[in-house]
Design an enzyme around this catalytic site. Structure first.
Site, short mmCIF file in Angstrom:
data_model
loop_
_atom_site.label_atom_id
_atom_site.label_comp_id
_atom_site.label_asym_id
_atom_site.label_seq_id
_atom_site.Cartn_x
_atom_site.Cartn_y
_atom_site.Cartn_z
CG HIS A 293 -1.72 -1.17 1.49
ND1 HIS A 293 -2.81 -1.52 0.71
CD2 HIS A 293 -1.65 -2.12 2.45
CE1 HIS A 293 -3.37 -2.62 1.19
NE2 HIS A 293 -2.69 -3.01 2.24
O1 RIB Z 1 -5.31 0.05 4.60
C1 RIB Z 1 -3.91 0.06 4.41
C2 RIB Z 1 -3.27 1.13 5.22
O2 RIB Z 1 -3.52 0.88 6.60
C3 RIB Z 1 -1.74 1.14 5.08
O3 RIB Z 1 -1.26 2.45 5.27
C4 RIB Z 1 -1.29 0.26 6.21
O4 RIB Z 1 0.02 0.59 6.68
C5 RIB Z 1 -2.30 0.63 7.27
O5 RIB Z 1 -1.86 1.83 7.90
#
Ligand code: RIB
Ligand code: CA
Length: 314
Positions: free
Chosen positions: A241
């Site tokens: 992500h």
């Molecule tokens: O949903 C994914 C996000 O939530 C990413 O930033 C992960 O690190 C969590 O913080």
């Protein structure tokens, strides 16, 4: 001229990779890291951010502790995804570099006031509590922000923490609403794109094949943190992500999206934290975000692996 950024983060294995990519890339000047409560409590996110800086051989980077709870709601964490420490997987030493003096929100405010207007980009990759608090405490800085490039939200992918919401927005929807309504140029990396950059076995092997402490640590991190998504989505690897934010800063042409209206649900308990993205432009609400939907995944991993390979080589 390197782009000046502040990374606001809740490490988190994927946050760690985003920070490492930034530290390995000359296109980026990392002014500082501001830790926020999210994946794990603040006491751990501020520690994990320092662990990552030392892994990268950068104990000079200033890491500030920020808000330990959302603006109006109790903190929700994600140990079920990231493990008890938030950085489960590799066995990394506790940090020896000190936490920077002062609150993260004050660092954000002071930096935006000090640097010329329009020259600092904010890169939130966790809940938006620190960013919103800075804007509430110092409204004068809003117009000085060059751009916000964040990881959060979802449209076609809907939720990963509830059926409707992505974690970063879900934890502090009121903060997200302040950021999305700020009028600042905003680029959003939602699950729609981050679920397309999965650490398959071949990609994980490429991290390990770097033969460096960073390569081995990143391989161990993504080995650990893929379990949740594999079990839930049947995906063939961990979705990276947060590194989508850093990669966009370096090679935006790897990504594509639409400039659309995105609003945040803050009222309904059923859909709290949902990013209501007008992807099909069915409303007359003004566009406020470049919402990214696609990525050249092979290009992304080629960039990431090459850059990670630069860390820790004498
Ligand atoms: O949903 C994914 C996000 O939530 C990413 O930033 C992960 O690190 C969590 O913080
Ligand atoms: Ca994160």
């Amino acid at each position: 001229m390197a782009r000046k950024i502040i990374i606001d983060t809740d490490p988190g294995q994927d946050d760690a990779v985003a920070i490492l990519l930034a530290l390995a890339s000359p296109e980026i000047e990392l002014l500082g890291i501001t830790a926020v409560a999210g994946n794990v409590p603040l006491s751990l996110t501020q520690k994990n951010a320092r662990i990552v800086c030392e892994l990268a051989g950068r104990p000079d980077i200033r890491v500030f502790a920020g808000c330990e709870a959302p603006l109006k709601r109790p903190l929700v964490t994600a140990e079920h995804v990231h493990g008890k420490t938030g950085l489960d997987g590799p066995n990394l030493p506790d940090p020896t570099m000190p936490l920077a003096e002062g609150h993260a929100v004050d660092f954000i405010i002071e930096t935006l006031r000090e640097k010329p207007a329009g020259t600092v980009t904010l890169c939130p990759i966790g809940p938006l509590t620190n960013i919103a608090t800075a804007f509430l405490r110092a409204p004068d800085i809003v117009e000085r922000v060059q751009e916000i490039v964040l990881m959060g939200g979802a449209y076609f992918e809907v939720g990963n923490i509830t059926p409707a919401a992505e974690f970063n927005i879900y934890v502090d929807p009121e903060a997200a609403e302040i950021v999305f309504r700020s009028g600042i140029p905003l680029t959003v990396m939602p699950l729609d794109v981050t679920h397309k950059v999965l650490v398959t076995k071949a990609r994980n092997d490429a991290f390990r094949a770097l033969g460096t402490p960073v390569g081995r640590a990143v391989a161990a991190m993504t080995d650990f943190f893929e379990r949740f998504d594999k079990e839930k989505y049947g995906s063939d690897g961990a979705p990276l992500h947060d590194p989508c934010v850093t990669a966009w800063l370096i090679r935006p042409e790897l990504f594509s999206g639409r400039h659309i209206n995105v609003e945040i649900e803050t009222v309904s308990d059923l859909t709290r934290g949902m990013t209501v993205a007008d992807w099909w432009r069915v409303t007359d609400r003004a566009p406020n975000a470049t919402f990214i939907g696609d990525v050249d995944a092979d290009g992304f991993f080629a960039l990431l692996t090459e850059r990670l390979g630069r860390l820790g080589r004498a």
